[in-house]
Write a protein that holds these residues in place. Structure first.
Motif, mmCIF file in Angstrom:
data_model
loop_
_atom_site.group_PDB
_atom_site.id
_atom_site.type_symbol
_atom_site.label_atom_id
_atom_site.label_comp_id
_atom_site.label_asym_id
_atom_site.label_seq_id
_atom_site.Cartn_x
_atom_site.Cartn_y
_atom_site.Cartn_z
ATOM 1 N N GLY A 1 22.558 65.486 -61.907
ATOM 2 C CA GLY A 1 22.955 64.703 -60.747
ATOM 3 C C GLY A 1 22.616 65.376 -59.436
ATOM 4 N N GLU A 2 23.444 65.140 -58.433
ATOM 5 C CA GLU A 2 23.182 65.651 -57.091
ATOM 6 C C GLU A 2 23.176 67.173 -57.046
ATOM 7 O OE1 GLU A 2 25.059 65.325 -52.578
ATOM 8 O OE2 GLU A 2 25.710 63.926 -54.137
ATOM 9 N N VAL A 3 24.070 67.781 -57.797
ATOM 10 C CA VAL A 3 24.124 69.247 -57.823
ATOM 11 C C VAL A 3 22.821 69.806 -58.384
ATOM 12 C CG1 VAL A 3 25.267 71.260 -58.834
ATOM 13 C CG2 VAL A 3 26.627 69.338 -58.023
ATOM 14 N N GLY A 4 22.341 69.199 -59.460
ATOM 15 C CA GLY A 4 21.087 69.642 -60.052
ATOM 16 C C GLY A 4 19.907 69.435 -59.128
ATOM 17 N N GLU A 5 19.899 68.313 -58.425
ATOM 18 C CA GLU A 5 18.806 68.034 -57.494
ATOM 19 C C GLU A 5 18.782 69.050 -56.362
ATOM 20 O OE1 GLU A 5 19.368 64.020 -56.256
ATOM 21 O OE2 GLU A 5 18.887 63.181 -58.228
ATOM 22 N N ARG A 6 19.960 69.390 -55.859
ATOM 23 C CA ARG A 6 20.035 70.383 -54.774
ATOM 24 C C ARG A 6 19.586 71.756 -55.273
ATOM 25 N NH1 ARG A 6 25.143 68.167 -53.384
ATOM 26 N NH2 ARG A 6 26.137 70.022 -54.258
ATOM 27 N N ALA A 7 20.018 72.110 -56.475
ATOM 28 C CA ALA A 7 19.632 73.399 -57.037
ATOM 29 C C ALA A 7 18.120 73.482 -57.232
ATOM 30 C CB ALA A 7 20.355 73.632 -58.365
ATOM 31 N N MET A 8 17.536 72.420 -57.764
ATOM 32 C CA MET A 8 16.096 72.423 -57.997
ATOM 33 C C MET A 8 15.328 72.426 -56.677
ATOM 34 S SD MET A 8 13.670 72.672 -60.129
ATOM 35 C CE MET A 8 14.439 72.373 -61.733
ATOM 36 N N ALA A 9 15.831 71.694 -55.692
ATOM 37 C CA ALA A 9 15.174 71.676 -54.380
ATOM 38 C C ALA A 9 15.182 73.069 -53.760
ATOM 39 C CB ALA A 9 15.861 70.680 -53.459
ATOM 40 N N GLY A 10 16.301 73.774 -53.907
ATOM 41 C CA GLY A 10 16.383 75.131 -53.365
ATOM 42 C C GLY A 10 15.442 76.088 -54.057
ATOM 43 N N LEU A 11 15.327 75.939 -55.374
ATOM 44 C CA LEU A 11 14.413 76.807 -56.129
ATOM 45 C C LEU A 11 12.962 76.506 -55.771
ATOM 46 C CD1 LEU A 11 13.854 78.924 -58.263
ATOM 47 C CD2 LEU A 11 14.093 77.135 -60.017
ATOM 48 N N LYS A 12 12.629 75.227 -55.665
ATOM 49 C CA LYS A 12 11.257 74.858 -55.303
ATOM 50 C C LYS A 12 10.894 75.365 -53.912
ATOM 51 C CE LYS A 12 10.683 70.757 -58.213
ATOM 52 N NZ LYS A 12 10.503 69.278 -58.235
ATOM 53 N N LYS A 13 11.838 75.336 -53.011
ATOM 54 C CA LYS A 13 11.593 75.852 -51.661
ATOM 55 C C LYS A 13 11.205 77.326 -51.718
ATOM 56 C CE LYS A 13 13.979 76.851 -47.296
ATOM 57 N NZ LYS A 13 15.260 76.728 -46.549
ATOM 58 N N ARG A 14 11.958 78.118 -52.471
ATOM 59 C CA ARG A 14 11.648 79.545 -52.582
ATOM 60 C C ARG A 14 10.316 79.765 -53.293
ATOM 61 N NH1 ARG A 14 14.288 81.357 -48.471
ATOM 62 N NH2 ARG A 14 16.566 81.536 -48.738
ATOM 63 N N MET A 15 10.016 78.948 -54.304
ATOM 64 C CA MET A 15 8.753 79.114 -55.012
ATOM 65 C C MET A 15 7.573 78.740 -54.115
ATOM 66 S SD MET A 15 9.324 80.504 -57.880
ATOM 67 C CE MET A 15 7.666 80.294 -58.521
ATOM 68 N N ARG A 16 7.744 77.730 -53.272
ATOM 69 C CA ARG A 16 6.677 77.388 -52.309
ATOM 70 C C ARG A 16 6.445 78.538 -51.348
ATOM 71 N NH1 ARG A 16 9.358 72.362 -52.158
ATOM 72 N NH2 ARG A 16 10.305 72.888 -50.139
ATOM 73 N N GLN A 17 7.535 79.155 -50.908
ATOM 74 C CA GLN A 17 7.410 80.284 -49.986
ATOM 75 C C GLN A 17 6.707 81.463 -50.657
ATOM 76 O OE1 GLN A 17 11.559 80.696 -48.986
ATOM 77 N NE2 GLN A 17 11.417 79.299 -47.242
ATOM 78 N N LEU A 18 7.055 81.722 -51.914
ATOM 79 C CA LEU A 18 6.383 82.787 -52.642
ATOM 80 C C LEU A 18 4.904 82.474 -52.809
ATOM 81 C CD1 LEU A 18 6.417 85.402 -54.340
ATOM 82 C CD2 LEU A 18 6.980 83.973 -56.327
ATOM 83 N N GLU A 19 4.596 81.245 -53.190
ATOM 84 C CA GLU A 19 3.209 80.834 -53.399
ATOM 85 C C GLU A 19 2.386 81.033 -52.134
ATOM 86 O OE1 GLU A 19 0.037 79.171 -55.758
ATOM 87 O OE2 GLU A 19 1.992 80.039 -56.250
#
Length: 208
Positions: A122-140
């Motif tokens: 749900g919303e919690v999972g979406e927020r968690a995944m969005a936060g992880l993707k943000k950090r992975m984009r920054q690393l990339e």
């Protein structure tokens, strides 16, 4: 007699980065597994007596225990004579290694919801995944093409590779992060990583 260090680790945890670096730095050490569910070590000790915060890694040094990868990884580097692992204190090179290790901590924190709540939905999972993707984009965006993060292999590469290896387990598709995936594969191909994984697997099998 050379000083021997003991690394407390958990299978699949970020402690693998410290394990890899102990091998890379040719530091004499032993390892002991920690069951983070029972909070006991393989020898039956209460892990909270070793590390009151209960997390891995912990590095036992004579009668002291050092915790947190952010502290342990530079400490291991300073035990080595490999320049990339132990840049001069106060130099920009040292600051860059510390900066990269620190950012690994940000990526690590982005995984926290998945490890705290399990399979978040749900919303919690979406927020968690969005936060992880943000950090992975920054690393990339930070990583160079075709080499390690800062040029020569450093502690930051070991830490980042372990974090990247967690992506499939939380459902993160790495196709959008080819440089990060390549870094993980490069680190996984190193003899030190193969040896660390084999040592941990052997202890895991022994424990049953």
């Amino acid at each position: 007699m050379a000083q021997t260090y003991k690394l407390y680790y958990a299978w699949g945890a970020c402690s693998l980065a410290s394990h890899i670096m102990l091998i890379e730095a040719e530091v004499p050490f032993t390892i002991e597994a920690v069951n983070l569910q029972t909070e006991k070590t393989a020898s039956g000790r209460d892990y909270y007596e070793i590390n009151p915060r209960g997390a891995v890694p912990a590095l036992e040094i004579i009668d002291e225990v050092l915790t947190q990868n952010d502290a342990i990884l530079p400490y291991i580097g300073d035990l080595s004579d490999i320049p990339a692992f132990c840049p001069v204190q106060g130099s920009m090179r040292r600051a860059r290694v510390d900066e990269a290790i620190g950012f690994c901590g940000d990526i690590h924190s982005a995984y926290a919801a998945f490890f705290t709540f399990g399979k978040v939905k749900g919303e919690v999972g979406e927020r968690a995944m969005a936060g992880l993707k943000k950090r992975m984009r920054q690393l990339e965006a930070w990583l160079p093409e075709g080499t390690y993060w800062l040029g020569p292999f450093t502690q930051a590469d070991a830490y980042a590779a372990v974090l990247i290896s967690w992506a499939p387990g939380v459902g993160l598709d790495m196709k959008d992060y080819p440089k990060a995936q390549a870094l993980k594969e490069r680190v996984w191909a190193r003899p030190s990583t193969k040896k660390a994984l084999a040592q941990e697997e052997a202890q895991r099998n022994k424990a049953g």
